[in-house]
Scaffold this motif. Sequence first.
Motif, PDB file in Angstrom:
ATOM      1  N   ARG A  77       0.827  -1.211   0.000  1.00 11.93           N
ATOM      2  CA  ARG A  77       0.000   0.000   0.000  1.00 11.93           C
ATOM      3  C   ARG A  77       0.861   1.260   0.000  1.00 11.93           C
ATOM      4  N   VAL A  78       2.109   1.136  -0.464  1.00 13.59           N
ATOM      5  CA  VAL A  78       3.029   2.279  -0.512  1.00 13.59           C
ATOM      6  C   VAL A  78       3.565   2.441  -1.922  1.00 13.59           C
ATOM      7  N   ALA A  79       3.426   3.657  -2.463  1.00 15.02           N
ATOM      8  CA  ALA A  79       4.026   4.017  -3.749  1.00 15.02           C
ATOM      9  C   ALA A  79       5.208   4.943  -3.489  1.00 15.02           C
ATOM     10  N   ARG A 248       2.062   0.011  -6.129  1.00 13.80           N
ATOM     11  CA  ARG A 248       3.221   0.115  -7.020  1.00 13.80           C
ATOM     12  C   ARG A 248       2.834   0.625  -8.404  1.00 13.80           C
ATOM     13  N   ARG A 249       1.587   0.487  -8.794  1.00 17.17           N
ATOM     14  CA  ARG A 249       1.175   0.991 -10.108  1.00 17.17           C
ATOM     15  C   ARG A 249       1.239   2.516 -10.153  1.00 17.17           C
ATOM     16  N   LEU A 250       1.382   3.156  -8.971  1.00 20.32           N
ATOM     17  CA  LEU A 250       1.492   4.610  -8.882  1.00 20.32           C
ATOM     18  C   LEU A 250       2.934   5.061  -8.704  1.00 20.32           C
ATOM     19  N   ASP A 251       3.874   4.124  -8.753  1.00 17.25           N
ATOM     20  CA  ASP A 251       5.293   4.455  -8.572  1.00 17.25           C
ATOM     21  C   ASP A 251       5.800   5.403  -9.646  1.00 17.25           C
ATOM     22  N   LEU A 252       6.768   6.211  -9.271  1.00 20.84           N
ATOM     23  CA  LEU A 252       7.583   6.970 -10.211  1.00 20.84           C
ATOM     24  C   LEU A 252       9.006   6.443 -10.109  1.00 20.84           C
ATOM     25  N   ALA A 253       9.727   6.481 -11.215  1.00 19.33           N
ATOM     26  CA  ALA A 253      11.104   5.976 -11.195  1.00 19.33           C
ATOM     27  C   ALA A 253      11.897   6.705 -10.117  1.00 19.33           C
ATOM     28  N   PRO A 254      12.691   5.978  -9.337  1.00 15.99           N
ATOM     29  CA  PRO A 254      13.357   6.596  -8.188  1.00 15.99           C
ATOM     30  C   PRO A 254      14.555   7.444  -8.573  1.00 15.99           C
ATOM     31  N   VAL A 255      14.829   8.432  -7.739  1.00 13.08           N
ATOM     32  CA  VAL A 255      16.138   9.074  -7.732  1.00 13.08           C
ATOM     33  C   VAL A 255      17.004   8.162  -6.877  1.00 13.08           C
ATOM     34  N   TRP A 256      17.850   7.367  -7.511  1.00 12.19           N
ATOM     35  CA  TRP A 256      18.535   6.298  -6.794  1.00 12.19           C
ATOM     36  C   TRP A 256      19.372   6.823  -5.626  1.00 12.19           C
ATOM     37  N   SER A 257      20.013   7.945  -5.796  1.00 14.68           N
ATOM     38  CA  SER A 257      20.850   8.463  -4.718  1.00 14.68           C
ATOM     39  C   SER A 257      20.032   8.732  -3.461  1.00 14.68           C
ATOM     40  N   ALA A 258      18.806   9.230  -3.633  1.00 13.51           N
ATOM     41  CA  ALA A 258      17.957   9.521  -2.484  1.00 13.51           C
ATOM     42  C   ALA A 258      17.573   8.248  -1.746  1.00 13.51           C
ATOM     43  N   PHE A 259      17.252   7.199  -2.484  1.00 16.95           N
ATOM     44  CA  PHE A 259      16.820   5.965  -1.841  1.00 16.95           C
ATOM     45  C   PHE A 259      17.989   5.166  -1.279  1.00 16.95           C
ATOM     46  N   VAL A 260      19.157   5.264  -1.911  1.00 15.37           N
ATOM     47  CA  VAL A 260      20.344   4.578  -1.395  1.00 15.37           C
ATOM     48  C   VAL A 260      20.653   5.045   0.015  1.00 15.37           C
ATOM     49  N   SER A 261      20.568   6.346   0.246  1.00 19.70           N
ATOM     50  CA  SER A 261      20.862   6.883   1.580  1.00 19.70           C
ATOM     51  C   SER A 261      19.678   6.726   2.526  1.00 19.70           C
ATOM     52  N   LEU A 262      18.462   6.845   2.012  1.00 17.98           N
ATOM     53  CA  LEU A 262      17.275   6.806   2.859  1.00 17.98           C
ATOM     54  C   LEU A 262      17.132   5.466   3.568  1.00 17.98           C
ATOM     55  N   GLU A 263      17.537   4.394   2.936  1.00 16.19           N
ATOM     56  CA  GLU A 263      17.440   3.085   3.584  1.00 16.19           C
ATOM     57  C   GLU A 263      18.130   3.106   4.941  1.00 16.19           C
TER      58      GLU A 263
END
Length: 352
Positions: A77-79, A248-263
């Motif tokens: 339930r998370v995009a 997930r059908r509402l996903d937008l392609a990630p800014v990888w740098s943001a998600f790499v650090s956010l984890e």
Amino acid sequence: MDQSARTRLQQAQREFTPHGTYLNSATHGLTPHAARRALEEHTHEVATGRFSPGAHDPGIERTRAAYARLAGVTADRVAIGTHVAQFTGTIAASLPIDAEVLVPEHEFSSTVHPFAARGDLRVREVPLARLADEVRPTTALVAVSAAQSADGSLAPLEDLLSARADHGTRLLVDTTQSAGWLPLDGARLDYVVCSPYKWLLGTRGSAFLAGTDEALAELRPLAANWYSAAEPWNSLYGASLTPAAGARRLDLAPVWSAFVSLEHSLALIERVGVETIHEHDVALADRFRDEAGLAGGGSAIVSLPAPEGTAERLAEAGVTAAVRGGRLRVSFHLYNTEADVDRLVEALAALR
């Protein structure tokens, strides 16, 4: 706060090296050391040609799952996206012409502008304290921040949930200024949007949308793309698209740098615990309120009148704060201590 929680908090504080007294998390949170190292490694991968987007998919799913746990929902339930306004815009696009959207006065722009920009919706602004009382049968959606950006005021969410049940309206809550310090049961809310670069200690370039299955089913992807497909890496070309299941059908392609650090940032928040952070942050904010003779309490954000130029003079004294709505805004988070409160009080006294 028990000793175990205090120990977790103290361990987490070693992950930060603020420059001076940093009291501006409501503008941008500090980056933990682990997140910064991950970001530096990612930058090195890109610079040396070793970056592989697909190799980071598992990390993005771990980040989605971590945010889901913090928001009180399941990962399906998370995009994911990049900015709150994109998701608020998706919700705005789902409303019928002439629908009424109820919002508090002086709400942050990303929470309200997408509705006003459509031009064919009725956006009604009322004082925050009266928001729940102003819900009526013709209200299609209430949009509000859990904590107001300008002054930290808390939305009357329990009253709004009751009004939603009475009138059948949808409730959208922006948690950008609260996720990470204010406990919230997102499973009860129709829509939750969040940019995690503040209290969740991320960098700019990531955002989340969560909601109930029923409410999410009403949304169409506003910017359908290969990453929102059931098989992203097999959907790079051509008009044919099989949407992913769930949010997930509402996903937008990630800014990888943001998600790499956010984890790593979300992992730190989870280790400490939002309840512990809430107790710590609010205690510091309320102590400052007491020292400054301010009424109210319960929020990690404090707003107070101050002469023009106060923020700049505080910066010269090594204290970082902000001005919003013509008032000085200070905000306390897990890396702050009582010494920061003392430093702020002393600096303000010296300015007077």
